[in-house]
Scaffold this active site. Structure first.
Site, PDB file in Angstrom:
ATOM      1  N   LEU A 187       0.185   9.393  -1.508  1.00 14.38           N
ATOM      2  CA  LEU A 187       0.612   9.073  -2.772  1.00 14.38           C
ATOM      3  C   LEU A 187      -0.305   8.856  -3.744  1.00 14.38           C
ATOM      4  CD1 LEU A 187       3.435   8.395  -4.114  1.00 14.38           C
ATOM      5  CD2 LEU A 187       2.829   6.132  -3.848  1.00 14.38           C
ATOM      6  N   GLU A 207       8.139  -0.636  -2.182  1.00 15.47           N
ATOM      7  CA  GLU A 207       8.621   0.505  -1.136  1.00 15.47           C
ATOM      8  C   GLU A 207       8.035   0.016   0.426  1.00 15.47           C
ATOM      9  OE1 GLU A 207       4.579   1.763  -1.856  1.00 15.47           O
ATOM     10  OE2 GLU A 207       6.236   0.659  -3.153  1.00 15.47           O
ATOM     11  N   ASP A 208       6.936  -0.570   0.400  1.00 17.47           N
ATOM     12  CA  ASP A 208       6.278  -0.734   1.557  1.00 17.47           C
ATOM     13  C   ASP A 208       7.133  -1.978   2.145  1.00 17.47           C
ATOM     14  OD1 ASP A 208       5.777  -2.680  -0.326  1.00 17.47           O
ATOM     15  OD2 ASP A 208       3.473  -2.316  -0.301  1.00 17.47           O
TER      16      ASP A 208
END
Length: 923
Positions: free
Chosen positions: A665, A842-843
């Site tokens: 990313l 998101e993690d």
């Protein structure tokens, strides 16, 4: 005058006399300085010549006589040293010239050897190609060639199957035309437009709108009725009051007038969705031919087991569930052990549309079942009066009860009032109607829906009731079925259940409610999936996101960072010389739909049990074998053991041939990205790199991508590059893009990594080896943990160094591609929306998902806790609000899941023996 003139003359004479001595003096000095040395040199030379060589004074003397002079001895030594060095350099030059000649000869010999090896390699390639061709020919000779069955497309006026002996005896093999639904058809469904038919005017507008919205989102719906396998028609719920209710004969005529009814309605499904506890069963006494019926209310003589469907009520028609209002799943024990509120009103007029003179009472007069309602009332009141446990039972409504069918317990109060009672209940009683011929009712299904919604475990009294999708859902894992004669043992049974069993049943009920009952879309998809499962057609694969491959524009060969790849003499494994290969794809066998016919979530740990490839679940295109399925596969010649160099140079194990994909990313940090890509050069077992470009701006046109010897795929949602080099914006950028199931990812193993994460090659390889031993877990480097804040009564996110952790950040972690599908398409949308809102968490969401599915903590490898990127621009994690947002995320995720799924672990894997150098002959 004379005296003056004489004076003048004397002055001139004296001036001349003064000039003469100066001139003469200058001349004499010039003579002495010039001619005297010449005369002296001539004289001395003449003397040396006359005296002979033995009497020379200034000329060169033979031997070392001159060196005897003290002032020139040093000069003599320097001359002798320089002479000696010149002689040595000359000898060395001659030696090097000889070595160069010899090396030139060896170079020529090596060139000849290379040419010979190339010829041998070409011959070996030809032999291998011929062997493979021969192998394929032998396999083709020994195995029959199978082709897909030819699709049968009957004509519009095809009479179809022969008429059954009796319509009530309809089953799939007698009333369904399998010829229209080949296994490879994809299950196309044609949906009639309800508004185009006369009874569509009476259908509830909210139901019609929700149904139409669900149809648009289905992957099975087709606009071509000629290829359809199934024809769906929405017939209810009918809005009240009806000015002129249609008669059964009118309904039959309208059904037969459908353009694809084909005289008997085979392969048709009539859907009746109820929003109220009292639903008009206007299909009663209506001959539906061979068309199946899906609704919430059925009489015994009306219901065709294995053919018709009992569906759940559609409570949330156009709204999504509000997870903030859903109570948590813990604590397990609530205020009330069980609750029941209802009133049995025998005098209510039946809502069934019968043909006179047959009425509902006449229908049950023949052999009425034993009515245990009086005994149930007495037993439950006795439990309440005993005060052993706090229970709430009310058999009379405070206000007027909701309309219901005869012999059925009517609902009391408004929906919000009932939900508040159920939120405080461990169990919720659902008493089946006293009429044994009423096998399914909208009122009971409404009670079941509300209990599952708020986490009250349903207790169904009455074994003759048919619960929604009872042939496909294993209800005994989410609800308790108790025959009415065992009402006296109910209290003992409920008290004997352990907390673990209660929590498992509550979680399973929550899963069923979210997946199959919560929205109109889930109800419609479940109805289609039930029919598709019955006729054994595999589900459509879940879509994958397209990624574009980046051309290597004038990029130089990437070097290897010494800090990243300095592994000493450790052989991490081969850098693949053959093209990258994907993980094996084991396609679903068509018999799979026969062997696995239940929607279930086994309480045992393991992701295969929560989101299995069950009949109502979509098929993942490349992950059909799922996590760890390769552990039983060992090709011939693989996994021969070994240690030291043998262990280091091969993966071994049960899947000795495997690669992984890097998903990186990035956001507007081109220099950092290029450096990170260069560090991946030479990494063993790397299949390809997928760069998720999360910036609203496309990469620079003059950006030189490094050549690492592997494909670099450009994965974007925010931009799409066309052949004309025009950049068009499509969708928003999001951190959720990191976990999209990109079609370019062809391996099971995914290494999710940030562009500023510095990992050595040996660390990456060690993490890959550990993940192969725990394929259902998140395996990574930076660890984090959650903690309970006693003062604020909330969860906190903590990144301090600790011996205990519960999360592994996906900025540098391995996970299975299966979780990418679950994260993008199965995980509640509310979680992904919060990730987009905060551009964060998101993690954490991925860790919640995996722990919720597996009931296992992640695995941390090595002692790394953070990553440092000198010179990198400031990341999002450096913002002051970063940790505050992560605190909010954890608490919101807990509300969505209903409990805290993260689990603590003190387990860490370090490479103690991984780098041990052992002799090659040691085993």
């Amino acid at each position: 005058m004379q005296r003056g003139g004489s004076a003048t003359g004397n002055g001139s004479q004296s001036w001349v006399l003064r000039r003469l001595p100066l001139t003469w003096l200058s001349f004499m000095l010039f003579f002495i300085l010039v001619f005297f040395p010449l005369l002296a040199h001539y004289y001395l030379t003449t003397i040396d010549e006359e005296g002979g060589p033995d009497k020379r004074i200034f000329g060169p003397r033979p031997g070392g006589e001159l060196c005897e002079a003290k002032h020139v001895q040093d000069l003599c030594r320097i001359r002798e040293s320089v002479s000696e060095e010149l002689l040595q350099l000359e000898a060395k030059r001659q030696e090097l010239n000889g070595e160069i000649a010899r090396l030139n000869l060896r170079i020529e010999a090596c060139k000849r050897s290379i040419d010979s090896a190339k010829q041998d390699l070409l011959q070996l390639k030809n032999v291998i190609s011929q062997t493979e061709h021969s192998y394929k020919e032998l396999m083709a000779q020994n195995q029959p060639k199978l082709s897909l069955p030819i699709r049968l497309l009957p004509d519009k006026d095809d009479p179809g199957l022969p008429p059954p002996r009796s319509v009530p005896a309809c089953r799939l093999h007698t009333c369904f035309d399998y010829a229209r639904c080949p296994l490879t058809s994809g299950f196309p469904v044609y949906v009639y437009d309800t508004g185009s038919y006369s009874w569509g005017e009476n259908v509830d507008p909210l139901v019609k709108q929700a149904f139409a919205s669900s149809v648009k989102s289905s992957v099975y719906v087709t606009d071509n009725p000629n290829i359809a396998c199934l024809y769906v028609m929405l017939v209810g719920e009918v809005q009240e009051p009806l000015s002129s209710p249609p008669s059964p004969m009118d309904l039959e005529r309208q059904l037969k007038a459908l353009p694809y009814w084909r005289s008997d309605g085979h392969n048709h499904l009539l859907v009746h969705l109820s929003r109220k506890s009292l639903t008009q069963n206007f299909l009663y006494n209506v001959s539906t031919g061979r068309a199946a019926v899906a609704q919430s209310t059925f009489l015994e003589r009306q219901y065709r087991d294995g053919f018709d469907l009992v569906v759940s009520p559609m409570v949330h028609a156009l709204s999504e569930p509000n997870f903030l209002e859903v109570p948590p799943q813990v604590p397990v024990k609530r205020k009330y052990l069980f609750t029941f509120q209802g009133e049995k009103v025998e005098s209510l007029r039946s809502s069934l549309l019968e043909v006179p003179p047959q009425s509902f009472e006449e229908e049950i007069e023949g052999d009425p079942p034993a009515d245990y309602d009086d005994r149930i009332i007495g037993t439950l009141k006795a439990v309440q009066d005993s005060h052993l446990d706090q229970v709430l039972v009310e058999f009379t409504c405070k206000n007027r009860p909701r309309p219901s069918l005869p012999t059925e317990w009517a609902l009391c109060g408004e929906r919000e009032e009932r939900l508040e009672i159920l939120k405080a209940s461990t169990f919720a009683l659902v008493i089946a109607p006293g009429n044994g011929h009423l096998v399914a009712s909208a009122g009971c299904n409404m009670r079941l829906f509300e209990a599952l919604e708020v986490g009250a475990i349903p207790v169904v009294l009455g074994d003759h009731s048919k619960l929604p999708y009872h042939q496909l859902i294993r209800w005994n894992e989410a609800a308790i079925m108790v025959p009415k004669p065992r009402i006296t043992e109910l209290h003992f049974l409920l008290r004997s259940l352990s907390d673990n069993d209660l929590l498992a049943m509550r979680r399973q009920g929550r899963f069923l409610w979210e997946t199959y009952f919560s929205t109109s879309e889930s109800i419609f998809n479940t109805i289609l999936a039930s029919v598709r499962t019955r006729i054994q057609i595999p589900a459509a694969p879940i879509k994958e996101e397209p990624a574009q491959e980046i051309p290597h524009k004038a990029g130089k060969m990437a070097g290897t960072d010494a800090n990243m790849a300095d592994n000493g003499d450790l052989d991490l494994g081969p850098v693949e010389t053959e093209p990258p290969y994907a993980s094996p794809r084991f396609l679903r066998n068509f018999t799979y739909t026969v062997s696995d016919v239940y929607l279930t979530w086994n309480r045992a740990p393991g992701p295969f049990h929560l989101f299995p490839h069950t009949p109502l679940d979509p098929v993942l295109p490349s992950e059909a074998k799922f996590l760890g399925s390769g552990t039983g596969f060992r090709p011939i010649g693989g996994g021969s053991g070994g240690s030291g160099k043998e262990f280091q140079a091969a993966l071994g194990g049960n899947v000795p041939r495997e690669q992984f994909t890097v998903v990186m990313l990035t956001y507007e940090r081109e220099e950092v990205l290029m450096n990170s890509l260069e560090r991946l050069n030479g990494l063993p077992y790397l299949n390809k790199v997928v760069v998720v470009w999360n910036s609203p701006k496309p990469p620079s046109d003059d950006l030189l991508w490094p050549d690492i010897g592997l494909p670099i795929v450009y994965a974007v949602l925010t931009w799409q590059l066309h052949l004309c080099s025009q950049v068009v914006r499509t969708e928003k950028n999001s951190l959720n893009n990191r976990f999209l199931p990109w079609d370019a990812v062809e391996t099971e193993a995914i290494l999710s990594i940030d562009d500023d994460a510095h990992l050595r090659h040996d660390e990456i390889m060690f993490g890959f080896r550990v993940w192969r031993e725990a394929r259902d877990r998140v395996v990574g480097f930076p660890g984090r943990f959650h903690a309970w804040d006693v003062n604020h009564q909330s969860w906190l996110y903590n990144s301090n160094y600790s011996c205990e952790l519960s999360m592994v950040l996906t900025g540098a972690a391995f996970f299975h591609k299966y979780y990418a599908y679950l994260y993008s398409y199965v995980m509640p949308q509310a979680i992904r929306d919060m990730v987009d809102e905060y551009i964060n968490c998101e993690d954490i969401a991925m860790n919640f998902l995996v722990s919720h599915i597996t009931r296992k903590p992640p695995i941390k490898v090595t002692s790394r806790w953070t990553f440092r990127c000198p010179g990198c621009p400031q990341a999002l994690s450096h913002d002051d609000s970063h940790f505050h947002e992560r605190h909010k995320c954890i608490n919101f995720f807990v509300k969505v899941y209903g409990y805290m799924p993260l689990l603590y672990t003190q387990f860490r894997v370090d490479s103690v023996l991984f780098k041990t150098r052992l002799p090659h002959d040691k085993t």
